[in-house]
Design an enzyme around this catalytic site. Structure first.
Site, PDB file in Angstrom:
ATOM      1  N   GLY A  43     -36.970 -42.024  44.205  1.00 40.01           N
ATOM      2  CA  GLY A  43     -37.209 -40.831  43.395  1.00 40.01           C
ATOM      3  C   GLY A  43     -36.324 -39.646  43.698  1.00 40.01           C
ATOM      4  N   GLU A  53     -34.052 -46.019  45.237  1.00 34.31           N
ATOM      5  CA  GLU A  53     -35.070 -46.067  44.174  1.00 34.31           C
ATOM      6  C   GLU A  53     -36.421 -45.498  44.616  1.00 34.31           C
ATOM      7  OE1 GLU A  53     -34.247 -46.872  41.126  1.00 34.31           O
ATOM      8  OE2 GLU A  53     -32.209 -47.393  41.731  1.00 34.31           O
ATOM      9  N   LYS A  68     -23.744 -34.363  43.230  1.00 34.72           N
ATOM     10  CA  LYS A  68     -23.897 -35.649  43.911  1.00 34.72           C
ATOM     11  C   LYS A  68     -22.512 -36.049  44.390  1.00 34.72           C
ATOM     12  CE  LYS A  68     -25.843 -40.179  44.017  1.00 34.72           C
ATOM     13  NZ  LYS A  68     -27.074 -40.914  43.770  1.00 34.72           N
ATOM     14  N   ALA A  85     -26.845 -40.606  48.581  1.00 37.25           N
ATOM     15  CA  ALA A  85     -26.839 -41.955  47.998  1.00 37.25           C
ATOM     16  C   ALA A  85     -27.639 -42.867  48.925  1.00 37.25           C
ATOM     17  CB  ALA A  85     -25.405 -42.461  47.851  1.00 37.25           C
ATOM     18  N   ASP A 104     -26.425 -40.495  38.034  1.00 36.22           N
ATOM     19  CA  ASP A 104     -27.508 -39.602  38.434  1.00 36.22           C
ATOM     20  C   ASP A 104     -27.228 -38.171  37.982  1.00 36.22           C
ATOM     21  OD1 ASP A 104     -28.880 -41.693  39.572  1.00 36.22           O
ATOM     22  OD2 ASP A 104     -28.072 -41.366  41.574  1.00 36.22           O
TER      23      ASP A 104
END
Length: 207
Positions: A15, A13, A33, A102, A44
């Site tokens: 950005g 978290e 991703k 991740a 995402d």
């Protein structure tokens, strides 16, 4: 020659997803991703696709989509999946590729491998650093972890309100290129992302 930009952060978290969208927009790069854990209906990848306005970027499917919003090693165990880097193949593209990690660099994938092991020495790494008490330490440790693996093409993007002393310390001690800083925006949409893309494009190409 196409380049790969690996987007990682000093934690979760901070950005990374917004930065991934900005880099993809700036370079008209493809996006991937490899591992998504949880939020599969609003992943995402979905978020980045909504934020990128150019028509050239291609959005590749996750190599591994896990159902539980947990560390990949734990989420994979719940799903009964054996998560190994040798089974994660990068998509082929003739354009620049943005790869979003991740969590942070040392998030485990299994008993032996971590997110950092997904990064190639040829990758250009964008480290996202969000300002909070302790972020200098977390940022410098992340830079050290990358350099210890022989990964030295590193750029940093700060996230949050300006904090000159923090940013100066990280720049001096980390010895990495600063791409820029993302303000504490009230929201992010295609236009906001495009503004940052234009602002960061030149420095992204200089990493």
């Amino acid at each position: 020659m196409p380049k790969s930009y690996f987007i990682t952060g000093i934690g979760t978290e901070v950005g990374k997803t917004v930065v991934s969208a900005i880099v993809a927009e700036a370079l008209k790069a493809d996006y991937w991703k490899p591992i998504q854990a949880g939020d599969l209906e609003n992943s995402d990848s979905h978020k980045v696709k909504k934020l990128v306005s150019n028509k050239d970027s291609v959005f590749f499917k996750n190599a591994c989509a896990l159902n539980t919003p947990m560390s990949p090693h734990a989420a994979a165990e719940i799903d009964g999946i054996k998560l190994q880097i040798k089974n994660i193949k990068r998509p082929e593209t003739e354009k620049d590729l943005v790869i979003e990690g991740a969590g942070g660099l040392m998030v485990p994938l299994n008993a032996k491998e971590v997110i950092a092991d997904l990064i190639s020495k040829e990758d250009l790494v964008i480290l996202v650093s969000r300002h909070y008490l302790g972020s200098i330490n977390h940022t410098l440790l992340s830079i050290e972890a990358l350099k210890s693996r022989g990964i030295d093409k590193i750029g940093i993007i700060f996230s949050g309100d300006e904090h000159p002393t923090t940013e100066a310390a990280i720049k001096k001690l980390g010895k990495v290129k600063v791409v820029g800083r993302i303000e504490e925006e009230p929201y992010f949409d295609e236009m906001v992302v495009k503004e940052y893309a234009e602002k960061f494009r030149k420095r992204l190409c200089e990493i």
